[in-house]
Write a protein that holds these residues in place. Structure first.
Motif, PDB file in Angstrom:
ATOM      1  N   UNK A  15       0.802  -1.219   0.000  1.00 49.26           N
ATOM      2  CA  UNK A  15       0.000   0.000   0.000  1.00 49.26           C
ATOM      3  C   UNK A  15       0.824   1.252   0.000  1.00 49.26           C
ATOM      4  N   UNK A  16       0.156   2.358  -0.263  1.00 49.34           N
ATOM      5  CA  UNK A  16       0.814   3.659  -0.245  1.00 49.34           C
ATOM      6  C   UNK A  16       0.118   4.533   0.756  1.00 49.34           C
ATOM      7  N   UNK A  17      -0.487   5.634   0.313  1.00 49.75           N
ATOM      8  CA  UNK A  17      -1.221   6.466   1.246  1.00 49.75           C
ATOM      9  C   UNK A  17      -1.048   7.916   0.917  1.00 49.75           C
ATOM     10  N   UNK A  18      -2.044   8.696   1.313  1.00 51.58           N
ATOM     11  CA  UNK A  18      -2.039  10.104   0.969  1.00 51.58           C
ATOM     12  C   UNK A  18      -1.284  10.941   1.991  1.00 51.58           C
ATOM     13  N   UNK A  19      -1.129  10.413   3.215  1.00 50.29           N
ATOM     14  CA  UNK A  19      -0.518  11.212   4.265  1.00 50.29           C
ATOM     15  C   UNK A  19       0.966  10.896   4.354  1.00 50.29           C
ATOM     16  N   UNK A  20       1.795  11.866   4.072  1.00 50.47           N
ATOM     17  CA  UNK A  20       3.230  11.641   4.152  1.00 50.47           C
ATOM     18  C   UNK A  20       3.861  12.654   5.089  1.00 50.47           C
ATOM     19  N   UNK A  21       4.553  12.157   6.087  1.00 45.85           N
ATOM     20  CA  UNK A  21       5.248  13.028   7.017  1.00 45.85           C
ATOM     21  C   UNK A  21       6.733  12.840   6.803  1.00 45.85           C
ATOM     22  N   UNK A  22       7.495  13.925   6.811  1.00 42.61           N
ATOM     23  CA  UNK A  22       8.927  13.795   6.548  1.00 42.61           C
ATOM     24  C   UNK A  22       9.594  12.898   7.578  1.00 42.61           C
ATOM     25  N   UNK A  23      10.381  11.939   7.065  1.00 41.55           N
ATOM     26  CA  UNK A  23      11.175  11.125   7.978  1.00 41.55           C
ATOM     27  C   UNK A  23      10.507   9.864   8.477  1.00 41.55           C
ATOM     28  N   UNK A  24       9.220   9.647   8.132  1.00 41.16           N
ATOM     29  CA  UNK A  24       8.552   8.466   8.686  1.00 41.16           C
ATOM     30  C   UNK A  24       8.773   7.216   7.855  1.00 41.16           C
ATOM     31  N   UNK A 167      -6.464  -7.110  30.438  1.00 44.49           N
ATOM     32  CA  UNK A 167      -6.096  -5.696  30.331  1.00 44.49           C
ATOM     33  C   UNK A 167      -7.291  -4.889  29.849  1.00 44.49           C
ATOM     34  N   UNK A 168      -7.322  -3.639  30.297  1.00 43.42           N
ATOM     35  CA  UNK A 168      -8.319  -2.688  29.819  1.00 43.42           C
ATOM     36  C   UNK A 168      -7.580  -1.410  29.453  1.00 43.42           C
ATOM     37  N   UNK A 169      -8.027  -0.781  28.397  1.00 45.30           N
ATOM     38  CA  UNK A 169      -7.341   0.435  27.957  1.00 45.30           C
ATOM     39  C   UNK A 169      -8.328   1.437  27.391  1.00 45.30           C
ATOM     40  N   UNK A 170      -7.963   2.699  27.524  1.00 46.01           N
ATOM     41  CA  UNK A 170      -8.633   3.766  26.793  1.00 46.01           C
ATOM     42  C   UNK A 170      -7.661   4.284  25.762  1.00 46.01           C
ATOM     43  N   UNK A 171      -8.049   4.225  24.511  1.00 50.59           N
ATOM     44  CA  UNK A 171      -7.294   4.841  23.426  1.00 50.59           C
ATOM     45  C   UNK A 171      -8.060   6.081  22.975  1.00 50.59           C
ATOM     46  N   UNK A 172      -7.322   7.088  22.526  1.00 50.38           N
ATOM     47  CA  UNK A 172      -7.939   8.318  22.027  1.00 50.38           C
ATOM     48  C   UNK A 172      -7.573   8.470  20.546  1.00 50.38           C
ATOM     49  N   UNK A 173      -8.593   8.686  19.741  1.00 44.29           N
ATOM     50  CA  UNK A 173      -8.399   8.828  18.293  1.00 44.29           C
ATOM     51  C   UNK A 173      -7.618  10.108  17.994  1.00 44.29           C
ATOM     52  N   UNK A 174      -6.616   9.975  17.141  1.00 41.81           N
ATOM     53  CA  UNK A 174      -5.791  11.114  16.715  1.00 41.81           C
ATOM     54  C   UNK A 174      -5.730  11.128  15.188  1.00 41.81           C
ATOM     55  N   UNK A 175      -5.306  12.267  14.647  1.00 42.34           N
ATOM     56  CA  UNK A 175      -5.083  12.296  13.199  1.00 42.34           C
ATOM     57  C   UNK A 175      -3.594  12.047  12.940  1.00 42.34           C
ATOM     58  N   UNK A 176      -3.207  11.756  11.711  1.00 42.58           N
ATOM     59  CA  UNK A 176      -1.810  11.409  11.429  1.00 42.58           C
ATOM     60  C   UNK A 176      -0.818  12.472  11.871  1.00 42.58           C
TER      61      UNK A 176
END
Ligand SMILES: CCCCCCCCCCCC(=O)SCCNC(=O)CCNC(=O)[C@H](O)C(C)(C)COP(=O)(O)OP(=O)(O)OC[C@H]1O[C@@H](n2cnc3c(N)ncnc32)[C@H](O)[C@@H]1OP(=O)(O)O
Length: 191
Positions: A15-24, A167-176
């Motif tokens: 795959x590819x993707x539209x979101x590109x961050x420098x260095x990732x 285990x139980x966890x809370x995750x929080x949605x973030x953007x790229x």
């Protein structure tokens, strides 16, 4: 159905993707695309690592767990043996290594909801010692979603069917963009 994991080489997710961050190195864009394609993941199919160097699942990280995770009907699952590198008390896996396994598996459970998210809280119950070199089956699923919050649950059983941990966890949605600072500094030793 399209595969989201390149079965031929799990180090190189397709795959590819539209979101590109420098260095990732393309890791974030590939992972975002995998999450977006969550409804194409077949039950029993192995999921690609978060990155080649991920401490939980990266095959290139010599200090990592190298978790091998598959999609299940309700979430995700991994069978894992802790090694001498994760020892705490003699013969027993370090509790932090067990927490790493749960946390990383939760990261894979995001595939079932298609959202990029990070751990905000993580609670582990250690029901019994995790013995080194013994196979444990870890299973995780997203239990609930409330706005940006994802509530997740996981269990781990030994090869005799006894529950060793949960285990139980809370995750929080973030953007790229959440990962932008880390990407600019290099995401792993290969970047
Ligand atoms: C590279 C490839 C990708 C790979 C991606 C997958 C990789 C997975 C790897 C395993 C997982 C990890 O290790 S992740 C790495 C470890 N975790 C982190 O680094 C996260 C560090 N923390 C943060 O960056 C931040 O705190 C955030 C982004 C999580 C949240 O900050 P924020 O955006 O300002 O949001 P905030 O307003 O504080 O909270 C958002 C909502 O959650 C609620 N909330 C906050 N804390 C809690 C809580 N303990 N329990 C319940 N709910 C809570 C709030 O009330 C609010 O609800 P409401 O008002 O909206 O209703």
């Amino acid at each position: 159905m399209a595969a989201v994991c390149d079965q031929g080489d799990p180090r190189v997710p397709a795959g590819g993707g539209a979101v590109n961050l420098p260095g990732d190195g393309g890791v974030i864009s590939r992972w975002t695309e995998h999450l977006a394609g969550q409804d194409t993941v077949e039950i029993g199919q192995r999921l690609p690592p978060h990155s080649p160097d991920c401490a939980g699942c990266g095959p290139r990280n010599p200090a990592g767990l190298d978790l091998q995770v598959v999609r299940t009907a309700t979430g995700v699952e991994a069978v894992h043996r802790f090694s001498d590198a994760q020892v705490g008390a003699p013969g027993i896996a370090h509790g932090g290594a067990v927490a790493l396994a749960f946390d990383d598996l939760f990261g894979f459970a995001l595939n079932t909801v298609g959202s990029l998210a990070v751990t905000r809280s993580l609670t582990i119950e250690y029901h019994a010692p995790f013995r080194l070199h013994r196979p444990y089956t870890f299973s995780a699923q997203v239990a609930q979603r409330e706005g940006r919050r994802l509530l997740l649950h996981a269990d781990a059983w030994d090869d005799a069917g006894q529950k060793a941990g949960s285990a139980a966890a809370t995750f929080v949605v973030v953007d790229p963009g959440h990962f932008a600072a880390g990407a600019e500094q290099g995401m792993g030793r290969g970047d």
